[in-house]
Design a protein around this motif. Structure first.
Motif, PDB file in Angstrom:
ATOM      1  N   ASN A 518       0.829  -1.201   0.000  1.00 18.11           N
ATOM      2  CA  ASN A 518       0.000   0.000   0.000  1.00 18.11           C
ATOM      3  C   ASN A 518       0.867   1.256   0.000  1.00 18.11           C
ATOM      4  OD1 ASN A 518      -2.567   1.506   0.380  1.00 18.11           O
ATOM      5  ND2 ASN A 518      -1.710   1.940   2.396  1.00 18.11           N
ATOM      6  N   ASN A 522       1.411   4.009  -2.975  1.00 15.93           N
ATOM      7  CA  ASN A 522       1.164   5.441  -2.791  1.00 15.93           C
ATOM      8  C   ASN A 522       2.290   6.287  -3.365  1.00 15.93           C
ATOM      9  OD1 ASN A 522      -1.343   5.749  -1.655  1.00 15.93           O
ATOM     10  ND2 ASN A 522      -0.638   5.524   0.436  1.00 15.93           N
ATOM     11  N   LYS A 525       2.286   6.156  -7.060  1.00 15.26           N
ATOM     12  CA  LYS A 525       1.172   6.981  -7.550  1.00 15.26           C
ATOM     13  C   LYS A 525       1.589   8.446  -7.609  1.00 15.26           C
ATOM     14  CE  LYS A 525      -1.574   8.318  -4.483  1.00 15.26           C
ATOM     15  NZ  LYS A 525      -2.427   8.251  -3.298  1.00 15.26           N
ATOM     16  N   LEU A 537      -1.480  -2.316  -5.542  1.00 15.94           N
ATOM     17  CA  LEU A 537      -2.680  -2.106  -4.732  1.00 15.94           C
ATOM     18  C   LEU A 537      -3.733  -3.175  -5.019  1.00 15.94           C
ATOM     19  CD1 LEU A 537      -2.765   1.774  -5.070  1.00 15.94           C
ATOM     20  CD2 LEU A 537      -2.332   0.498  -2.968  1.00 15.94           C
ATOM     21  N   ASN A 553      -6.826   3.885  -2.012  1.00 18.76           N
ATOM     22  CA  ASN A 553      -5.683   4.284  -2.841  1.00 18.76           C
ATOM     23  C   ASN A 553      -5.780   3.709  -4.252  1.00 18.76           C
ATOM     24  OD1 ASN A 553      -4.342   5.840  -0.869  1.00 18.76           O
ATOM     25  ND2 ASN A 553      -3.589   3.977   0.112  1.00 18.76           N
ATOM     26  N   CYS A 584     -11.833   8.794   2.527  1.00 20.31           N
ATOM     27  CA  CYS A 584     -12.378   8.128   1.342  1.00 20.31           C
ATOM     28  C   CYS A 584     -13.557   8.923   0.778  1.00 20.31           C
ATOM     29  CB  CYS A 584     -12.801   6.705   1.697  1.00 20.31           C
ATOM     30  SG  CYS A 584     -13.091   5.679   0.245  1.00 20.31           S
ATOM     31  N   ASN A 587     -12.086  11.784  -1.220  1.00 20.10           N
ATOM     32  CA  ASN A 587     -11.618  11.389  -2.557  1.00 20.10           C
ATOM     33  C   ASN A 587     -12.772  11.034  -3.480  1.00 20.10           C
ATOM     34  OD1 ASN A 587      -8.612  11.475  -2.570  1.00 20.10           O
ATOM     35  ND2 ASN A 587      -8.863  10.147  -0.789  1.00 20.10           N
TER      36      ASN A 587
END
Length: 738
Positions: A518, A522, A525, A537, A553, A584, A587
């Motif tokens: 994870n 990140n 990304k 991911l 993510n 979350c 996003n």
């Protein structure tokens, strides 16, 4: 009995010190060992137990501490760690209150003071364990072994394996537990006064001892074991019970059983009383816990998940031998021993089996001497030494329930009492046989100095996460969690390139390490390496389908790849697994905003602010979206609501100031711009938008001034440069007209 105890001290070639000075020496040495940790940071588990623990904050009712675990989660939750230590958390809360926030200095000072106090108290404890319990006619307790008790206390005070408990703030649980553990023992000794007239019993002191044992258990679970040790002390020291004799008579069904001291002097009553007290504590603890034991994962304790009973037994015993080695040679110390640090033994051909054989050879030899020796003094010291070594370790032994670690240095804090007893007794026997006692004393002083030096070095490593994590690389290079933590520390400091290497190594060592995947995803990304980030991911959520953070993510990556439907599904999957997930929702709102689904975006951001009222980004996005869509009145209302909750957030001041300027509320807008600039004077956009306000308002000189400041801070801002050009043209026109 007095003569035998005098002989023990007689064989130890040290200078006898009065009790007061012995305690001063022990206290000062314990302070020297660990005082350099006073200015350390919050490290490792301190983040979860202190920084992220809502139970420390004033808004959390004090009553919640009795229903939450050590980490602030509800005990009734299936995800709870089930570690019930409300009194330890209460001391953290007091620290937080007195310091006015999360300042580690006060937390560290208390830990250091606690260890010094324990080291001082333990001088009296060792004088009883090694020399027996005798009082003068005036009721004053005699210290029959001042040299032996001093030596044992020094060994305890400067033992490097204690560093985790003292320099790591969460180790306070062990320190508080040990403090009340020892006070319970001393209280029980106070209840039993041995004199020429016989043994005098004080029920009040026994009750106090049981109460202090309960307090120790409320600091950490190991505390309950003091009740068993009190019973052992009562039998072996006060009643001089020969355990082997009792066992043999029971096996033979000897008719002379009633003559045994177990039926005299109230030993059976007191043992039953202690047993009932312990059973009551366990019952209350079980009722409070509410559900079954915690659900640990295989990486936490791989041996406990082995299918074969043989493999489990062999590895548990190997763990015991490693704990014993840490007491004997505390040179290789590590903050975490899981995730491949100690590979499983799967075959009898593994050479590490030798460690088990050595451990049990030594233990069996000591147990035989403790049971069969004709010397009652030796039997007593060995029995108590083994008791204090083994009984406090039982909760961490995996025998009664699965524990969440392979090895934890902190759990050896109490067992080290027994270790120091056995070493002291062994040193006295060696001294008795040695011809060159000065050489032996020099070796002993050398050992103490080496331990002091090792404590100072190790305490320094615990002062920061970077030093702590890097120190573990040489001890446990196969530990994926060590590489993960080094990588995380580097990433937090902005060194992403180095962090990537450590995260990759963590995943290589443990291909199922979803947290490393994870975090690596990140970083990739952020570096726009989206396809590899998506692969990592996706694998993480495949391995652990309820990993909400990885789902979120993954959604961010899919959103960046313009696969909006998949991103939306990933976000909602994350929310299904973690219903209260404000980031979350934030996003998800950004996704809806990109798709021009403005109502859905506003609803998502509103959910984020409901779950986390201080979610500045969600508030800001709501204000900006309402502003951009012409809903100025609603944007103003949202902005004012946000500033009431987060009054010092300059980004919110800036967003609301823009809205007020468009609504021609120039004075109020100007005031907010100035507050925002005061909080963040180097933000070019703040000066640029204030200049636009003045430009619109007609204050052209002030507009010119702030345009120039903005361009000085950010010369590449095209919009500001264009506005400045228009302003200068207007000023030139006005000058010509003038």
């Amino acid at each position: 009995m007095g003569q035998t105890e005098d002989n023990l001290d007689h064989d130890i070639p040290l200078w006898p010190l009065p009790s007061y000075w012995a305690k001063v020496v022990v206290g000062l040495l314990s302070l020297i060992c660990f005082v350099n940790s006073y200015d350390g940071d919050f490290v490792f588990d301190d983040s979860e137990a202190i920084l992220n623990n809502k139970d420390l904050r004033a808004e959390t009712p004090l009553g919640d501490l009795w229903h939450h675990d050590f980490w602030g989660s509800k005990l009734s939750s299936n995800t709870s760690h089930k570690s019930y230590r409300p009194l330890t958390v209460l001391t953290f809360r007091i620290n937080y209150f007195l310091a006015g926030g999360f300042h580690p200095f006060g937390f560290h000072i208390i830990n250091i003071i606690l260890h010094c106090a324990i080291s001082v108290i333990i001088v009296d404890v060792f004088s009883i364990l090694l020399g027996g319990l005798q009082y003068t006619s005036k009721g004053r307790r005699l210290n029959l072994v001042p040299k032996s008790s001093l030596l044992a206390a020094l060994l305890f005070a400067v033992h490097p394996v204690h560093t985790e408990c003292i320099a790591g703030i969460v180790g306070r649980a062990d320190l508080l537990c040990a403090l009340f553990f020892l006070l319970s023992f001393l209280g029980y000794c106070k209840a039993l006064k041995e004199s020429k007239e016989g043994t005098h019993i004080s029920i009040a002191w026994i009750l106090l001892s049981v109460f202090l044992g309960a307090v120790a258990m409320l600091c950490k679970e190991q505390g309950i074991t003091i009740l068993g040790l009190n019973a052992l002390f009562d039998a072996v020291v006060i009643n001089k019970l020969n355990i082997l004799e009792v066992v043999l008579k029971i096996l033979r069904k000897d008719k002379s059983m009633e003559s045994l001291v177990v039926f005299r002097n109230g030993l059976l009553f007191r043992t039953t009383f202690l047993l009932c007290g312990g059973a009551t504590m366990l019952y209350v603890r079980w009722r409070i816990m509410g559900t079954g034991p915690p659900a640990f994962t295989e990486v936490d304790n791989p041996a406990s998940f082995a299918d074969s009973l043989f493999v489990r037994a062999i590895n548990y015993n190997y763990y015991y031998s490693l704990n014993a080695w840490l007491l004997l040679c505390p040179w290789w110390l590590c903050f975490d021993w899981s995730m491949g640090c100690v590979p499983l033994i799967k075959s009898v051909t593994d050479w590490r089996i030798i460690a088990l054989a050595v451990l049990w050879f030594c233990l069996i030899a000591l147990i035989c001497q403790a049971l069969c020796s004709e010397d009652s003094h030796k039997r007593r010291i060995l029995t108590l030494g083994l008791g204090f070594l083994m009984i406090p370790f039982l909760p961490a032994s995996n025998l009664f329930f699965r524990v969440g670690f392979v090895i934890a240095e902190r759990v050896t804090y109490l067992p080290s009492i027994g270790y120091c007893m056995l070493v002291t007794y062994g040193f006295s026997l060696l001294s008795k046989q040695a011809n060159r006692k000065k050489l032996l004393v020099a070796a002993l002083l050398g050992l103490l100095l080496i331990n002091v030096w090792r404590c100072i070095i190790r305490s320094n490593q615990w002062r920061s996460e970077e030093q702590l994590f890097r120190s573990a690389l040489s001890v446990c290079p196969l530990n994926a969690k060590v590489h993960y933590n080094v990588g995380k520390n580097l990433a937090d400091k902005g060194n992403q390139s180095a962090a990537i290497n450590y995260y990759r190594e963590a995943v290589r060592l443990n291909p199922k390490y979803v947290h490393a995947m994870n975090n690596l995803g990140n970083i990739l990304k952020e570096r726009n390496e989206l396809h590899e980030a998506e692969e990592l991911l996706s694998l993480a959520v495949q391995i652990q389908p309820d990993f909400a953070a990885a789902w979120m993510n993954l959604g961010i990556v899919q959103n960046s790849l313009r696969r909006y439907e998949e991103a939306e599904e990933s976000y909602w999957t994350a929310i299904r697994h973690r219903k209260k997930y404000p980031d979350c929702y934030y996003n998800l709102g950004r996704l809806y905003a990109d798709l021009n689904r403005h109502i859905d975006a506003l609803n998502a951001w509103r959910n984020a602010t409901v779950l986390k009222p201080q979610h500045s980004l969600a508030w800001n996005n709501m204000i900006i979206l309402l502003d951009n869509t012409g809903n100025l009145a609603q944007a103003e209302a949202v902005g004012r609501e946000a500033l009431e909750l987060i009054p010092n957030d300059h980004s919110l001041m800036f967003s609301l100031a823009n809205v007020l300027g468009k609504s021609q509320k120039y004075k109020e807008s100007e005031a907010l711009f100035h507050k925002a600039i005061k909080a963040n004077p180097n933000a070019a956009s703040y000066h640029g938008n204030l200049a636009v306000l003045y430009h619109r308002w007609g204050n052209l000189d002030l507009a010119k001034k702030h345009y120039e400041v903005s361009l000085k801070l950010d010369p590449t801002a095209a919009g500001t440069r264009e506005n400045y050009r228009l302003l200068k043209r207007k000023l030139d026109q006005l000058q010509k007209k003038g």
